[in-house]
Design a protein around this motif. Structure first.
Motif, PDB file in Angstrom:
ATOM      1  N   ARG A 263       8.453   2.495  15.440  1.00  0.00           N
ATOM      2  CA  ARG A 263       9.161   3.725  15.116  1.00  0.00           C
ATOM      3  C   ARG A 263       8.391   4.548  14.090  1.00  0.00           C
ATOM      4  NH1 ARG A 263      14.084   2.114  12.673  1.00  0.00           N
ATOM      5  NH2 ARG A 263      13.011   2.244  10.693  1.00  0.00           N
ATOM      6  N   GLU A 264       7.816   3.882  13.093  1.00  0.00           N
ATOM      7  CA  GLU A 264       7.042   4.599  12.081  1.00  0.00           C
ATOM      8  C   GLU A 264       5.811   5.256  12.700  1.00  0.00           C
ATOM      9  OE1 GLU A 264       6.265   1.656   9.144  1.00  0.00           O
ATOM     10  OE2 GLU A 264       8.249   1.838   8.240  1.00  0.00           O
TER      11      GLU A 264
ATOM     12  N   THR B 209      10.244  -3.362  15.981  1.00  0.00           N
ATOM     13  CA  THR B 209      10.408  -1.986  16.430  1.00  0.00           C
ATOM     14  C   THR B 209      10.324  -0.992  15.276  1.00  0.00           C
ATOM     15  OG1 THR B 209      12.807  -2.229  16.291  1.00  0.00           O
ATOM     16  CG2 THR B 209      11.787  -2.609  18.437  1.00  0.00           C
ATOM     17  N   THR B 210      10.530  -1.455  14.051  1.00  0.00           N
ATOM     18  CA  THR B 210      10.429  -0.567  12.894  1.00  0.00           C
ATOM     19  C   THR B 210       9.011  -0.035  12.751  1.00  0.00           C
ATOM     20  OG1 THR B 210      12.180  -1.794  11.800  1.00  0.00           O
ATOM     21  CG2 THR B 210      10.816  -0.400  10.417  1.00  0.00           C
TER      22      THR B 210
ATOM     23  N   GLU C 289      13.191   8.206   7.839  1.00  0.00           N
ATOM     24  CA  GLU C 289      12.780   6.802   7.883  1.00  0.00           C
ATOM     25  C   GLU C 289      13.483   6.000   6.791  1.00  0.00           C
ATOM     26  OE1 GLU C 289      11.094   3.197   8.786  1.00  0.00           O
ATOM     27  OE2 GLU C 289      11.253   5.007  10.009  1.00  0.00           O
TER      28      GLU C 289
ATOM     29  N   SER D 209       0.312   8.155  17.994  1.00  0.00           N
ATOM     30  CA  SER D 209       1.120   6.953  17.765  1.00  0.00           C
ATOM     31  C   SER D 209       0.320   5.689  18.049  1.00  0.00           C
ATOM     32  CB  SER D 209       2.377   6.968  18.635  1.00  0.00           C
ATOM     33  OG  SER D 209       3.204   8.041  18.294  1.00  0.00           O
TER      34      SER D 209
END
Length: 132
Positions: free
Chosen positions: A82-83, A78-79, A119, A54
């Motif tokens: 998250r990805e 935050t997207t 997603e 990550s």
């Protein structure tokens, strides 16, 4: 528009990416060098692998989201995180499947498509939320 956020720069993710990568890769090194492959260290390896991957792909995800903006543009940083976490979960899960000799190419593709659909649904939900 009051709800418009300027696009995130790649620099804004570098500190988070560095912290995740150092903890992840350093932890993996400690687990491999100093522990036996019993149950606890094995699960720690998967968790640290998720952090390491990550942190490594976070700047790449930030670049891709900046280079190919979505319509409407992302409203939350935050997207991107998250990805990157989903990529880390994907790689760690593939390592787990390989440990049990259950990993096949079709399984890897189906799992990637499933995470991609997740997603897509999360993005769909974010874009459909009403904000006054």
């Amino acid at each position: 528009d009051m709800n418009y956020y300027p696009p995130s720069t790649i620099k804004s993710f570098l500190a988070t990416a560095f912290i995740l990568a150092v903890i992840g890769w350093g932890g993996i090194a400690v687990v491999i060098i100093y522990t036996l492959p019993t149950l606890g260290p094995r699960w720690l390896f998967f968790f640290l692998g998720m952090l390491a991957i990550s942190g490594t792909v976070l700047p790449i995800m930030a670049f891709l989201n900046r280079r190919f903006p979505s319509t409407p543009p992302l409203q939350r940083r935050t997207t991107v995180l998250r990805e990157a976490i989903l990529v880390g979960i994907y790689v760690s899960t593939l390592a787990w499947f390989q440990l049990g000799r259950a990993l096949t190419f079709p399984l890897a593709i189906v799992f990637a498509l499933g995470l991609g659909a997740l997603e897509w649904l999360l993005r769909l939900r974010e874009n459909s939320r009403w904000e006054p």
